[in-house]
Design an enzyme around this catalytic site. Structure first.
Site, PDB file in Angstrom:
ATOM      1  N   CYS A 155       0.772  -1.168   0.067  1.00 47.69           N
ATOM      2  CA  CYS A 155      -0.103  -0.023   0.003  1.00 47.69           C
ATOM      3  C   CYS A 155       0.754   1.243   0.057  1.00 47.69           C
ATOM      4  O   CYS A 155       0.435   2.419  -0.132  1.00 47.69           O
ATOM      5  CB  CYS A 155      -0.877   0.060   1.222  1.00 47.69           C
ATOM      6  SG  CYS A 155      -0.330  -0.589   2.774  1.00 47.69           S
TER       7      CYS A 155
ATOM      8  N   ASP B 164       2.495   2.419   2.487  1.00 44.85           N
ATOM      9  CA  ASP B 164       2.741   3.085   4.014  1.00 44.85           C
ATOM     10  C   ASP B 164       4.132   3.101   4.401  1.00 44.85           C
ATOM     11  O   ASP B 164       4.913   2.269   4.004  1.00 44.85           O
ATOM     12  CB  ASP B 164       1.701   2.286   4.824  1.00 44.85           C
ATOM     13  CG  ASP B 164       0.315   2.413   4.596  1.00 44.85           C
ATOM     14  OD1 ASP B 164      -0.023   3.179   3.591  1.00 44.85           O
ATOM     15  OD2 ASP B 164      -0.366   1.749   5.286  1.00 44.85           O
TER      16      ASP B 164
ATOM     17  N   CYS C 226      -2.730   4.840   5.625  1.00 46.43           N
ATOM     18  CA  CYS C 226      -4.329   4.830   5.836  1.00 46.43           C
ATOM     19  C   CYS C 226      -4.821   4.936   6.987  1.00 46.43           C
ATOM     20  O   CYS C 226      -3.748   5.044   8.064  1.00 46.43           O
ATOM     21  CB  CYS C 226      -4.949   3.598   5.281  1.00 46.43           C
ATOM     22  SG  CYS C 226      -4.417   2.174   6.400  1.00 46.43           S
TER      23      CYS C 226
ATOM     24  N   CYS D 248      -1.791  -3.488   8.710  1.00 46.36           N
ATOM     25  CA  CYS D 248      -1.652  -2.280   9.212  1.00 46.36           C
ATOM     26  C   CYS D 248      -1.211  -2.747  10.766  1.00 46.36           C
ATOM     27  O   CYS D 248      -0.152  -1.752  11.369  1.00 46.36           O
ATOM     28  CB  CYS D 248      -2.767  -1.287   9.327  1.00 46.36           C
ATOM     29  SG  CYS D 248      -3.330  -0.896   7.874  1.00 46.36           S
TER      30      CYS D 248
END
Lengths: 174, 137
Positions: free
Chosen positions: B37, B39, B64, B107
């Site tokens: 993603c 991140d 996110c 995450c």
């Protein structure tokens, strides 16, 4: 690899966009469900399935980054299998610094940063093209790993480009 | 996809955002990333030499809402814990606390990785760290 087979292609990372589109149109016409409306149910189903597969294949293969992700996942090198530790620390630090600079930047600086990110993205894409050619010439796992690394880097830089554009748009609206 | 109230709370009011001095011998820094993603998460701890307890924890996350919430929660949990207690924090604890959906579990994994990376960095500095007051080198 199904997506390549669906369009009658050899599994290559470098593809000609025009040829790809022509194959997509040819096969879409060949399998169009309308042409099977008077055929037995089993054939109608096959036509629907082939049409769906051809659409997925074209959507994935026409974008070089998505195409490479597909080939990598077919070879067990999908991004989700990459734990954080596999991303080089210096890349993460660089991305963090760039993000922080973006957060604090004023309009003119963001515009400059966007230019910088876009040229970084072009640089990665150029690097990817070279890696594609190397793998196509002699496919091997060892030649896919640098593709994985370059795509990871590309993802971070593409996000920076996206965020810089968003910042500029928001600034313009307010 | 709907975020849980706890995720939204951490996202809207992130705790302990910021930086500690990376060069400080009592500060451990962990920088981790999730390439799928894009991140990137930086988590830092400051350990009190005399007590072995984490006095301060800071984070900076670009990603996110779930990634921000996971690292924000992690810094809350880290403060007041010993290094060993901190090492025992599991990503599943974060998943449960924040009610993260399956697609956002990575995450919490990122946050656990960041905690471990920060602790390892702190421990690696141990050989050059000044001994605690009263102890002769």
């Amino acid at each position: 690899m199904r997506y390549y087979e669906a369009l009658g292609l050899e599994p290559r990372l470098a593809l000609d966009a025009g040829d790809l589109q022509k194959r997509f149109y040819d096969r879409s016409r060949q399998w169009h469900p309308d042409r099977f409306s008077t055929r037995p149910a089993a054939e109608q189903r096959t036509a629907l399935e082939m049409t769906a597969l051809i659409n997925d294949a074209f959507r994935t293969l026409r974008d070089p980054a998505a195409r490479a992700e597909y080939v990598l996942s077919e070879n067990g090198l999908e991004a989700s299998a990459q734990r954080g530790k596999d991303v080089p620390a210096d890349l993460l630090e660089e991305v963090l610094e760039l993000n922080m600079a973006l957060e604090e930047a004023d309009g003119a600086q963001v515009a400059r940063s966007l230019g910088q990110f876009e040229s970084m993205l072009a640089g990665v894409d150029g690097q990817l093209a070279g890696l594609f050619a190397a793998w196509d010439a002699a496919p091997s796992a060892g030649r896919l790993e640098p593709v994985r690394a370059a795509l990871n880097r590309r993802k971070y830089i593409a996000n920076l480009v996206r965020d810089a554009r968003k910042t500029l748009e928001t600034a313009r609206e307010t | 996809m709907a975020y849980s109230d706890k995720v939204l709370d951490h996202y809207n009011n992130p705790r302990n955002v910021g930086s500690l001095d990376k060069a400080d011998q009592n500060v451990g820094t962990g920088i981790v990333g999730a390439p799928e993603c894009g991140d990137v998460m930086k988590l830092q701890i400051k350990v009190n030499d005399a007590t072995g307890i984490i006095d301060e924890a800071k984070f900076k996350t670009f990603g996110c809402g779930s990634a921000i919430a996971s690292s924000s929660l992690a810094t809350e949990w880290l403060k007041g814990k010993t290094v060993d207690e901190a090492m025992a924090i599991k990503n599943t604890d974060i998943v449960n606390e924040l009610s993260l959906p399956p697609v956002k579990i990575h995450c919490s994994v990122l946050a656990e990785d960041a905690i471990k990376a920060a602790i390892n960095d702190y421990k690696a500095k141990g050989s050059t760290r000044k001994p605690a007051a009263g102890v002769e080198a």
